[in-house]
Design a protein around this motif. Structure first.
Motif, PDB file in Angstrom:
ATOM      1  N   VAL A  47      -3.913  11.011 -11.711  1.00 20.61           N
ATOM      2  CA  VAL A  47      -4.100   9.812 -10.892  1.00 20.61           C
ATOM      3  C   VAL A  47      -4.917   8.776 -11.665  1.00 20.61           C
ATOM      4  O   VAL A  47      -4.557   7.594 -11.706  1.00 20.61           O
ATOM      5  N   ARG A  48      -5.996   9.223 -12.307  1.00 20.54           N
ATOM      6  CA  ARG A  48      -6.843   8.270 -13.053  1.00 20.54           C
ATOM      7  C   ARG A  48      -6.060   7.643 -14.188  1.00 20.54           C
ATOM      8  O   ARG A  48      -6.153   6.447 -14.451  1.00 20.54           O
ATOM      9  N   ARG A  49      -5.273   8.458 -14.874  1.00 20.38           N
ATOM     10  CA  ARG A  49      -4.526   7.965 -16.025  1.00 20.38           C
ATOM     11  C   ARG A  49      -3.396   7.031 -15.603  1.00 20.38           C
ATOM     12  O   ARG A  49      -3.086   6.044 -16.271  1.00 20.38           O
ATOM     13  N   ALA A  50      -2.754   7.357 -14.479  1.00 27.00           N
ATOM     14  CA  ALA A  50      -1.578   6.583 -14.051  1.00 27.00           C
ATOM     15  C   ALA A  50      -1.936   5.360 -13.228  1.00 27.00           C
ATOM     16  O   ALA A  50      -1.100   4.464 -13.076  1.00 27.00           O
ATOM     17  N   ALA A  51      -3.167   5.323 -12.702  1.00 29.44           N
ATOM     18  CA  ALA A  51      -3.529   4.274 -11.741  1.00 29.44           C
ATOM     19  C   ALA A  51      -3.238   2.843 -12.218  1.00 29.44           C
ATOM     20  O   ALA A  51      -2.631   2.056 -11.492  1.00 29.44           O
ATOM     21  N   PRO A  52      -3.638   2.461 -13.446  1.00 28.53           N
ATOM     22  CA  PRO A  52      -3.372   1.075 -13.862  1.00 28.53           C
ATOM     23  C   PRO A  52      -1.875   0.760 -13.899  1.00 28.53           C
ATOM     24  O   PRO A  52      -1.444  -0.300 -13.427  1.00 28.53           O
ATOM     25  N   LEU A  53      -1.080   1.705 -14.435  1.00 28.75           N
ATOM     26  CA  LEU A  53       0.363   1.485 -14.534  1.00 28.75           C
ATOM     27  C   LEU A  53       1.001   1.432 -13.152  1.00 28.75           C
ATOM     28  O   LEU A  53       1.844   0.566 -12.866  1.00 28.75           O
ATOM     29  N   VAL A  54       0.595   2.358 -12.273  1.00 30.42           N
ATOM     30  CA  VAL A  54       1.153   2.404 -10.925  1.00 30.42           C
ATOM     31  C   VAL A  54       0.788   1.124 -10.173  1.00 30.42           C
ATOM     32  O   VAL A  54       1.610   0.561  -9.440  1.00 30.42           O
ATOM     33  N   LEU A  55      -0.440   0.639 -10.384  1.00 27.83           N
ATOM     34  CA  LEU A  55      -0.878  -0.585  -9.707  1.00 27.83           C
ATOM     35  C   LEU A  55      -0.015  -1.776 -10.140  1.00 27.83           C
ATOM     36  O   LEU A  55       0.471  -2.544  -9.298  1.00 27.83           O
ATOM     37  N   LEU A  68       0.814  -1.222   0.000  1.00 24.98           N
ATOM     38  CA  LEU A  68       0.000   0.000   0.000  1.00 24.98           C
ATOM     39  C   LEU A  68       0.846   1.270   0.000  1.00 24.98           C
ATOM     40  O   LEU A  68       0.548   2.213  -0.749  1.00 24.98           O
ATOM     41  N   PRO A  69       1.919   1.375   0.822  1.00 26.70           N
ATOM     42  CA  PRO A  69       2.765   2.576   0.728  1.00 26.70           C
ATOM     43  C   PRO A  69       3.396   2.758  -0.647  1.00 26.70           C
ATOM     44  O   PRO A  69       3.486   3.886  -1.138  1.00 26.70           O
ATOM     45  N   ILE A  70       3.839   1.650  -1.285  1.00 27.32           N
ATOM     46  CA  ILE A  70       4.434   1.782  -2.618  1.00 27.32           C
ATOM     47  C   ILE A  70       3.384   2.330  -3.586  1.00 27.32           C
ATOM     48  O   ILE A  70       3.630   3.250  -4.369  1.00 27.32           O
ATOM     49  N   LEU A  71       2.190   1.755  -3.512  1.00 31.28           N
ATOM     50  CA  LEU A  71       1.097   2.186  -4.402  1.00 31.28           C
ATOM     51  C   LEU A  71       0.725   3.651  -4.141  1.00 31.28           C
ATOM     52  O   LEU A  71       0.615   4.464  -5.070  1.00 31.28           O
ATOM     53  N   LEU A  72       0.539   3.994  -2.869  1.00 26.06           N
ATOM     54  CA  LEU A  72       0.067   5.338  -2.536  1.00 26.06           C
ATOM     55  C   LEU A  72       1.105   6.409  -2.849  1.00 26.06           C
ATOM     56  O   LEU A  72       0.747   7.517  -3.258  1.00 26.06           O
ATOM     57  N   THR A  73       2.397   6.106  -2.649  1.00 23.53           N
ATOM     58  CA  THR A  73       3.418   7.110  -2.980  1.00 23.53           C
ATOM     59  C   THR A  73       3.463   7.326  -4.493  1.00 23.53           C
ATOM     60  O   THR A  73       3.667   8.456  -4.951  1.00 23.53           O
ATOM     61  N   GLY A  74       3.247   6.269  -5.277  1.00 21.11           N
ATOM     62  CA  GLY A  74       3.187   6.438  -6.731  1.00 21.11           C
ATOM     63  C   GLY A  74       2.003   7.290  -7.146  1.00 21.11           C
ATOM     64  O   GLY A  74       2.127   8.215  -7.969  1.00 21.11           O
ATOM     65  N   LEU A  75       0.833   7.022  -6.559  1.00 27.16           N
ATOM     66  CA  LEU A  75      -0.358   7.821  -6.884  1.00 27.16           C
ATOM     67  C   LEU A  75      -0.189   9.263  -6.405  1.00 27.16           C
ATOM     68  O   LEU A  75      -0.686  10.201  -7.032  1.00 27.16           O
ATOM     69  N   SER A  76       0.522   9.448  -5.293  1.00 26.23           N
ATOM     70  CA  SER A  76       0.784  10.799  -4.786  1.00 26.23           C
ATOM     71  C   SER A  76       1.638  11.594  -5.776  1.00 26.23           C
ATOM     72  O   SER A  76       1.368  12.766  -6.042  1.00 26.23           O
ATOM     73  N   VAL A  77       2.653  10.946  -6.334  1.00 24.67           N
ATOM     74  CA  VAL A  77       3.491  11.613  -7.342  1.00 24.67           C
ATOM     75  C   VAL A  77       2.645  11.973  -8.562  1.00 24.67           C
ATOM     76  O   VAL A  77       2.764  13.073  -9.110  1.00 24.67           O
ATOM     77  N   ALA A  78       1.751  11.044  -8.966  1.00 26.29           N
ATOM     78  CA  ALA A  78       0.869  11.319 -10.103  1.00 26.29           C
ATOM     79  C   ALA A  78      -0.026  12.518  -9.819  1.00 26.29           C
ATOM     80  O   ALA A  78      -0.253  13.371 -10.685  1.00 26.29           O
ATOM     81  N   HIS A  79      -0.511  12.625  -8.578  1.00 28.19           N
ATOM     82  CA  HIS A  79      -1.382  13.744  -8.213  1.00 28.19           C
ATOM     83  C   HIS A  79      -0.625  15.061  -8.205  1.00 28.19           C
ATOM     84  O   HIS A  79      -1.127  16.089  -8.674  1.00 28.19           O
TER      85      HIS A  79
END
Lengths: 517, 52
Positions: A207-215, A188-199
């Motif tokens: 975030v919506r665009r990057a979510a699949p790749l970040v996941l 979860l921290p790895i995922l959330l820090t990636g989404l945070s960078v996207a935001h």
């Protein structure tokens, strides 16, 4: 009376936070006030005498020396690479991999910074990545904030696993028993820090665009982190996942979903250096860092170190601090500073032979280092002195006792925040684990909680807390320059960190309720 | 200049704090070393003179 003791114990940290965030003071001013409040409170209410306070303050400077040598060396290496034109060549290469700003932000601030944290740590990722992001077109504040939150997933297993080994030592846990479950909880921290960078890079649409790749990338990175811990390779379980994430994002930039032609940037052309020579300083740092972790090398070089001995101390109220034969040891082989300086020296030798060296580069790099790092050094020194006064006077123990009154479930939710607090104040996941690890152990036994779970909560919170700590903002501001204040950077980065730690707390709570050990 | 002076003062304070606190356990010496650090803190907190 207990409430008054809690308030007095919390006052230095509240003063530090309030000074930076609300009064918008420079960090060294807020840290100066916080140290004064800590010493006053420790003397007035916690029975700390001048000998204990002087010893604690000296310990703080020992720790600060360990950290600041790295900052000085990292800023020097970066300033040297910048003066030689190498940074612009590296930036051009990474930016030529994709013209998609969102993908570039994730590449630099999330995965590449994680790789850098794995091999160096101590703020080096922020010092290296933030200027690259500015060159890529991001505003300085967003660049530093993205680098801070983006690399925070890699801190516990970063610096070749120093924070991970510390929490195991202080809480009496075997690495084989702690590592794999801790690695799983890092998803979860790895995922959330990636989404945070996207935001930070592109808002909610990003975030919506990057979510699949970040996941996908986060799942792969965490799987590798878990596997490496199962194999007993905890020291490289931030570095290699960071490298894997970088390769995944690099490959994604070549698919139709994310492919975008890189914008030509004539400002970055350099006739002097090819990419491989420009990357040489950091390739050398990688090789030296890995070599320094080889058991045979470590064993032979273990005696080459500088460390001071500190005796046991006791307050007038009976709070005891144990002695340390070698506090905050600076290893000649293994400490990042000698490795950074060695990378600079070998770069000089190679560049001189290839006629790539610029006369006076070292002198200019040194002047830039002094100019950029003096304020940071004063601030970090005072902050860590404050932290050790809080720890050695028993104020930290009172704060932990206050947390225990929350009860089992609320304590599980709060445990990562204790780790975050320690790392936020000291700027180090390792220091937080040292400061609060024993108290987390005491609380886990008193509340009949899983020690592994509480240890994981402590270092997970500490990892994120270290990433968004004021000293990282100071490092970013020092390297990027441009007259921005660390308070402005903190206001951008801290909310993401707090949200991540809240999710970690909920995760810990759910795992605790389910009875998973 | 303010920061460089403060840094130099902390560099001087480090051995004083260590020797008085950890080595010789001298209360008077430790208090003096702490006063030096307190002086640095007050110096840093003192408002800058505004130039006209």
């Amino acid at each position: 009376m207990f409430l008054i003791r809690v308030l007095v114990a919390a006052a230095p940290v509240l003063a530090l936070l309030g000074g930076i965030l609300w009064l918008r003071w420079r960090a060294f001013r807020a840290a100066a006030l916080a140290w004064l409040i800590a010493v006053t409170g420790a003397t007035a209410l916690f029975g700390a005498g001048p000998v204990l306070l002087a010893s604690a303050s000296a310990k703080g400077l020992s720790l600060a020396l360990l950290v600041m040598l790295i900052v000085w060396a990292a800023v020097f290496l970066y300033s040297l690479a910048d003066d030689l034109g190498a940074v612009k060549v590296i930036a051009r290469k990474i930016m030529s991999s994709t013209g998609d700003p969102l993908l570039l932000a994730l590449l630099l601030a999330w995965t590449f910074s994680g790789f850098m944290q794995g091999i160096a740590g101590f703020g080096v990722p922020v010092a290296v990545v933030a200027p690259l992001m500015v060159l890529a077109g991001f505003s300085p504040v967003r660049a530093i904030a993205a680098a801070m939150i983006g690399h925070s997933w890699a801190i516990t297993f970063g610096s070749m696993g120093s924070s991970f080994f510390t929490i195991g030592l202080v809480m009496g846990l075997d690495g084989a028993g702690l590592g794999p479950p801790l690695a799983l909880m890092f998803f979860l921290p790895i995922l959330l820090t990636g989404l945070s960078v996207a935001h930070i890079a592109a808002g909610w649409s990003g975030v919506r665009r990057a979510a699949p790749l970040v996941l996908v990338a986060a799942a792969a990175m965490d799987a590798l982190m878990w596997l490496l811990n199962v194999l007993g390779a905890a020291p490289v379980s931030s570095m290699l996942p960071g490298l894997l994430g970088t390769l995944i994002l690099w490959g994604a930039g070549r698919t139709s979903l994310y492919k975008a032609p890189a914008a030509p940037n004539h400002d970055l052309r350099s006739d002097r250096l090819s990419f491989r020579w420009a990357f040489l300083p950091y390739a050398l740092l990688t090789v030296f860092s890995i070599t320094a972790q080889v058991p045979a090398v470590k064993a032979h070089a273990s005696g080459l170190r500088f460390a001071l001995a500190y005796p046991a101390q006791t307050t007038a109220q009976g709070f005891a601090v144990s002695a340390s034969a070698a506090y905050a040891p600076i290893q000649l082989v293994g400490h990042p500073a000698p490795l950074l300086l060695l990378s600079a020296l070998v770069t000089f030798l190679v560049y001189s032979r290839r006629d790539l060296w610029k006369p006076g580069a070292a002198g200019r790099a040194w002047q830039a280092t002094v100019r950029q790092t003096t304020g940071t050094t004063v601030a970090v020194s005072l902050m860590v002195m404050m932290a050790l006064v809080i720890a050695d006077s028993g104020m930290a123990a009172v704060l932990a006792q206050a947390a225990e009154t929350l009860g089992r479930r609320l304590y599980l939710l709060a445990a990562p925040f204790i780790g975050l607090l320690g790392a936020f104040v000291t700027g180090s996941n390792t220091n937080s684990n040292v400061m609060f690890g024993p108290l987390q152990l005491y609380a886990s036994r008193a509340l009949a909680l899983s020690t592994v779970l509480v240890a994981a909560a402590q270092t997970l919170g500490g990892s994120i807390g270290s990433g968004v700590a004021p000293d990282k903002a100071l490092i970013g501001v020092s390297v990027v320059g441009q007259g921005i204040g660390e308070g402005e950077v903190m206001r951008h980065a801290l909310p993401y960190g707090l949200l991540c730690v809240l999710v970690i707390g909920l995760q810990v709570l759910v795992v605790g309720i389910l009875g998973v050990r | 200049m303010k920061l460089r002076r403060s840094l130099f003062a902390l560099i001087i304070a480090f051995p004083l704090l260590y020797l008085t606190g950890a080595v010789f356990s001298s209360a008077v010496g430790a208090a003096s070393a702490l006063m030096l650090v307190a002086g640095v803190c007050v110096f840093l907190l003192w408002p800058e003179k505004k130039t006209k």
